[in-house]
Motif scaffolding. Structure first.
Motif, PDB file in Angstrom:
ATOM      1  N   ARG A 378      14.475  71.278 -35.694  1.00  0.00           N
ATOM      2  CA  ARG A 378      15.337  71.123 -34.528  1.00  0.00           C
ATOM      3  C   ARG A 378      14.520  70.889 -33.246  1.00  0.00           C
ATOM      4  O   ARG A 378      14.891  70.079 -32.401  1.00  0.00           O
ATOM      5  CB  ARG A 378      16.205  72.363 -34.380  1.00  0.00           C
ATOM      6  CG  ARG A 378      17.304  72.235 -33.344  1.00  0.00           C
ATOM      7  CD  ARG A 378      18.161  73.481 -33.343  1.00  0.00           C
ATOM      8  NE  ARG A 378      18.778  73.685 -34.654  1.00  0.00           N
ATOM      9  CZ  ARG A 378      19.443  74.800 -35.005  1.00  0.00           C
ATOM     10  NH1 ARG A 378      19.549  75.797 -34.138  1.00  0.00           N
ATOM     11  NH2 ARG A 378      19.973  74.910 -36.200  1.00  0.00           N
ATOM     12  N   ALA A 379      13.385  71.585 -33.148  1.00  0.00           N
ATOM     13  CA  ALA A 379      12.533  71.400 -31.966  1.00  0.00           C
ATOM     14  C   ALA A 379      11.973  69.989 -31.913  1.00  0.00           C
ATOM     15  O   ALA A 379      11.875  69.378 -30.834  1.00  0.00           O
ATOM     16  CB  ALA A 379      11.402  72.434 -31.980  1.00  0.00           C
ATOM     17  N   ASN A 380      11.601  69.432 -33.087  1.00  0.00           N
ATOM     18  CA  ASN A 380      11.086  68.060 -33.116  1.00  0.00           C
ATOM     19  C   ASN A 380      12.163  67.069 -32.682  1.00  0.00           C
ATOM     20  O   ASN A 380      11.888  66.098 -31.958  1.00  0.00           O
ATOM     21  CB  ASN A 380      10.584  67.716 -34.511  1.00  0.00           C
ATOM     22  CG  ASN A 380       9.297  68.447 -34.853  1.00  0.00           C
ATOM     23  OD1 ASN A 380       8.528  68.799 -33.952  1.00  0.00           O
ATOM     24  ND2 ASN A 380       9.053  68.681 -36.142  1.00  0.00           N
ATOM     25  N   ASN A 384      11.880  64.589 -29.458  1.00  0.00           N
ATOM     26  CA  ASN A 384      12.041  63.133 -29.497  1.00  0.00           C
ATOM     27  C   ASN A 384      13.101  62.667 -28.502  1.00  0.00           C
ATOM     28  O   ASN A 384      12.948  61.642 -27.827  1.00  0.00           O
ATOM     29  CB  ASN A 384      12.423  62.684 -30.918  1.00  0.00           C
ATOM     30  CG  ASN A 384      11.279  62.899 -31.914  1.00  0.00           C
ATOM     31  OD1 ASN A 384      10.116  62.895 -31.525  1.00  0.00           O
ATOM     32  ND2 ASN A 384      11.622  63.105 -33.199  1.00  0.00           N
ATOM     33  N   ALA A 385      14.205  63.419 -28.432  1.00  0.00           N
ATOM     34  CA  ALA A 385      15.261  63.050 -27.479  1.00  0.00           C
ATOM     35  C   ALA A 385      14.751  63.151 -26.035  1.00  0.00           C
ATOM     36  O   ALA A 385      15.042  62.292 -25.194  1.00  0.00           O
ATOM     37  CB  ALA A 385      16.472  63.958 -27.678  1.00  0.00           C
ATOM     38  N   ALA A 388      12.510  60.177 -25.254  1.00  0.00           N
ATOM     39  CA  ALA A 388      13.289  58.968 -24.981  1.00  0.00           C
ATOM     40  C   ALA A 388      13.905  59.042 -23.592  1.00  0.00           C
ATOM     41  O   ALA A 388      13.932  58.041 -22.843  1.00  0.00           O
ATOM     42  CB  ALA A 388      14.377  58.802 -26.054  1.00  0.00           C
ATOM     43  N   GLN A 389      14.406  60.212 -23.241  1.00  0.00           N
ATOM     44  CA  GLN A 389      14.997  60.376 -21.910  1.00  0.00           C
ATOM     45  C   GLN A 389      13.947  60.174 -20.817  1.00  0.00           C
ATOM     46  O   GLN A 389      14.197  59.530 -19.795  1.00  0.00           O
ATOM     47  CB  GLN A 389      15.623  61.768 -21.794  1.00  0.00           C
ATOM     48  CG  GLN A 389      16.369  62.006 -20.486  1.00  0.00           C
ATOM     49  CD  GLN A 389      17.003  63.386 -20.446  1.00  0.00           C
ATOM     50  OE1 GLN A 389      16.843  64.184 -21.381  1.00  0.00           O
ATOM     51  NE2 GLN A 389      17.735  63.656 -19.378  1.00  0.00           N
ATOM     52  N   LEU A 390      12.727  60.723 -21.033  1.00  0.00           N
ATOM     53  CA  LEU A 390      11.647  60.554 -20.056  1.00  0.00           C
ATOM     54  C   LEU A 390      11.247  59.094 -19.924  1.00  0.00           C
ATOM     55  O   LEU A 390      10.945  58.608 -18.825  1.00  0.00           O
ATOM     56  CB  LEU A 390      10.430  61.401 -20.461  1.00  0.00           C
ATOM     57  CG  LEU A 390      10.591  62.925 -20.313  1.00  0.00           C
ATOM     58  CD1 LEU A 390       9.367  63.628 -20.895  1.00  0.00           C
ATOM     59  CD2 LEU A 390      10.766  63.282 -18.846  1.00  0.00           C
ATOM     60  N   GLU A 391      11.253  58.372 -21.032  1.00  0.00           N
ATOM     61  CA  GLU A 391      10.908  56.951 -20.989  1.00  0.00           C
ATOM     62  C   GLU A 391      11.924  56.182 -20.156  1.00  0.00           C
ATOM     63  O   GLU A 391      11.570  55.315 -19.336  1.00  0.00           O
ATOM     64  CB  GLU A 391      10.843  56.403 -22.408  1.00  0.00           C
ATOM     65  CG  GLU A 391      10.341  54.972 -22.528  1.00  0.00           C
ATOM     66  CD  GLU A 391       8.854  54.866 -22.205  1.00  0.00           C
ATOM     67  OE1 GLU A 391       8.394  53.763 -21.838  1.00  0.00           O
ATOM     68  OE2 GLU A 391       8.140  55.896 -22.333  1.00  0.00           O
TER      69      GLU A 391
END
Length: 682
Positions: A378-380, A384-385, A388-391
């Motif tokens: 769940r942490a991984n 990842n989410a 993606a949000q930071l990108e």
């Protein structure tokens, strides 16, 4: 031998003078006989102990203990602090340095708790004196400097007089006789002013030591004898020992054996120290006598005195070292014991934690591993989410940065255009007045030329000359105002490009103001032939010349005068019965060295809501096309920024408006020509 006999007789005479009773001590003891067991008795016991410190230190210790017990019993904390500090001084005089340090520190801490500044200064002074006696000069200077600062802040002269002398003692110990002399002289002067005999005799003896170190034997003898004379009657052991031993050193030649006088004074120092229970003085005198007798090859006497010095030294220092070692040992043992207890407690706590963890991990180990895997998965996913949000946020920030850079470029261009518009408006406003004068004088000149062309020749040369004179005067005015316009343009352009400011030259402000009053009135008359206003002046005589930029300050005057005439004309046009337009100019020299020039009119006045905005650029109350709103803003900048003065306004609606210019006058400039008082009305 004669000199020795004389010295013996002098000593006997001085001892005879000691028969008189010590009246302060007797009076304190008499008061104690009837004093109740309250704070008064605590203070009497402490004061009596202080009087006996340098006479009978053992009695000092006894009285301080009584004072301390009574103060503790009745809860008198200030009395406890005072008794502890003086108890430390008693132990110091008795040679028990560890006890002196212990009680001195305890008294100082209690004085700080009760926030009694004089007591804090007294405690710091006692610790400084104690460190000086032990040879710890740097520590002594640290305590004494703090004592001096606290005593000066709290105006505790009774403590300060002793602190100054003790600082002198430390500087002599540091081999800085000049500094020692400076502080010891201050201390002795304060001793005499406060009638502190104990500090006085000690500082006098120390001054003898200082002058002896400087090689001034005559001054050293003077202060030694002064200290002996003042000490003998009251039995101040420490001062007597210093003075006797100081004279012994004076009679000890640099080469050869010591003189009989040296031995006599050293023996007197030893006897005094032994009678007064002053171990330090006994040690120093015995050490001196041992060295002196050895120099005279009297081995037996030298051995006897050296043995006495060794015994006294062991009492002072070996006991002190042992006491410190015992104190450190006890402290270390206590610390180690506490650390052992803490280690045992920590080990027990850790064992309990590991036992609980082991018991908790035995059965649910598999469940914990499964849960750990799920949580990691769940942490991984969340990581990842978030990536993606930071990108996405990074891409958005890049686009925003590009838009900001473009907006910034547009703002810079807009700022440039706004500056250009402000500069253009300022130049246009400033050129209005000189160009109006040029136009007016040109129109008058045209009329004169027409008159000359149409005048019959029979009129003679007289009429021609008058017309030519008027024409020449108008042409000069046109030339001057044309130069003013050129100067205004040059000044504005120089300011926009950051060029050097024009020079400030000494100027007669009365003459400058009168000239622009005349020009403003002529300009208003040229626009409105029927306009008439009363002009009055009240100018102070003998105003000094002021360094100003005359063209710039003239623009300020012209703007204020034009506004004044405009205001009175506006009120005149309202048809108010009995109204007569008037403009008044005055100047005066203020007591502060500033020149004040005021322009006052009896126009409609300025409302209070408008007064706060009149110096802002582009703010105007005139009709469209009649004002740019830059006149007062530029005038304010010229007076305040360029000349370091002030421009203020005072007004009352339907009564008056007054603008006041205040300019500084440098002292180095000569006075200007007398202007006198002028009262003129037109």
């Amino acid at each position: 031998m004669k000199s020795v006999i004389l010295l013996v007789l002098l000593g006997l005479a001085m001892r005879c003078s000691a028969v008189a009773p010590a009246s302060p001590i007797d009076s304190l003891r008499h008061e104690l006989d009837t004093a109740p067991a309250d704070t008064t008795r605590v203070l009497l016991l402490s004061q009596l102990a202080a009087e006996l410190t340098h006479i009978d230190p053992l009695a000092t210790i006894a009285y301080c203990r009584q004072a301390l017990q009574l103060a503790q019993k009745i809860g008198f904390r200030r009395g406890q602090a005072l008794a502890l500090i003086r108890l430390g001084s008693g132990f110091r005089e008795a040679g028990n340095y560890p006890a002196a340090l212990y009680f001195g520190l305890k008294g100082l801490h209690l004085a700080e708790e009760v926030s009694n500044a004089p007591l804090v200064a007294r405690g710091l002074n006692a610790l400084g004196y104690l460190n000086w006696e032990q040879g710890n000069s740097r520590a002594a200077l640290f305590y004494l400097r703090r004592a001096k600062a606290v005593a000066e802040r709290s105006h505790a002269d009774a403590v300060l007089t002793r602190v100054l002398g003790n600082i002198g003692n430390v500087y002599l110990q540091l081999h800085q006789p000049d500094s020692a002399l400076f502080y010891s002289r201050q201390g002795l002067a304060l001793d005499l002013r406060n009638h502190d005999l104990s500090s006085e005799v000690g500082d006098a003896a120390m001054l003898g030591n200082i002058y002896a170190s400087l090689g001034d034997v005559r001054q050293a003898q003077h202060y030694y004898r002064y200290s002996l004379r003042r000490s003998m009657g009251d039995g101040f052991t420490f001062a007597l020992c210093r003075a006797y031993l100081g004279q012994a050193r004076l009679f000890y030649p640099s080469t050869g054996p010591p003189t009989d006088s040296a031995l006599y004074f050293a023996q007197e120092a030893l006897n005094t120290a032994q009678r007064g229970n002053y171990p330090r003085g006994e040690y120093e005198a015995a050490q001196f006598l041992a060295t002196a007798q050895a120099a005279r090859h009297d081995t037996a006497a030298a051995f006897r005195f050296q043995q006495l010095a060794n015994i006294t030294r062991d009492t002072l220092f070996s006991t002190t070292k042992l006491a410190h070692m015992q104190a450190l040992d006890v402290g270390e043992r206590l610390r180690l014991g506490e650390l052992d207890v803490q280690r045992v407690q920590a080990a027990t706590h850790r064992r309990q934690i590991w036992l609980m963890v082991t018991l908790a991990a035995t059965l649910p180990a598999l469940l914990l591993l499964w849960r750990y895997g799920r949580l990691r998965q769940r942490a991984n996913q969340q990581l990842n989410a978030q990536n993606a949000q930071l990108e996405a946020q990074r891409d958005e920030l890049r686009a925003t940065l590009v838009r900001l850079e473009a907006t910034q470029a547009q703002l810079v261009q807009s700022e440039k255009m706004a500056f250009l518009g402000e500069l253009t408006a300022g130049i246009a406003h400033e050129l209005q007045n000189p160009l109006a004068f040029v136009k007016n004088f040109a129109d008058v000149s045209t009329l004169l030329v027409d008159d000359m062309a149409g005048e019959p020749t029979a009129a003679g040369d007289g009429g021609q000359e008058l017309l030519l004179a008027g024409l020449r005067r108008n042409l000069r005015e046109i030339s001057q105002h044309g130069q003013r316009a050129t100067s205004i343009i040059s000044s504005m352009l120089a300011r926009s490009h950051g060029g050097p400011p024009p020079p400030h030259l000494p100027t007669n402000l009365n003459a400058l103001a009168l000239e622009y009053l005349r020009l403003a009135y002529q300009g208003m008359r040229a626009k409105n032939k029927t306009f008439v206003a009363a002009r009055s002046t009240h100018l102070a005589a003998h105003l000094p010349l002021v360094p100003v930029v005359a063209p710039d300050l003239g623009r300020v005057f012209l703007n204020l005068f034009c506004n004044a005439f405009y205001a009175v004309r506006q009120r005149q046009q309202c048809g108010e019965a009995g109204y007569a337009p008037a403009v008044h100019l005055s100047s005066r020299l203020l007591p502060s060295g500033h020149i004040e020039i005021s322009v006052r009119d009896n126009g409609p006045g300025i409302p209070a809501a408008v007064r706060a905005c009149i110096f802002q650029p582009f703010f105007t109350t005139k009709a469209t096309g009649e004002g740019t709103g830059l006149g007062l803003a530029l005038a304010h900048d010229i007076v305040v920024r360029d000349h370091g003065g002030t421009l203020t306004v005072d007004s009352c609606e339907n009564e008056f408006t007054e603008f006041i210019i205040c300019l500084p006058v440098p002292d180095v400039l000569p006075n200007g020509a007398a202007m006198g008082h002028a009262m003129a009305a037109t």
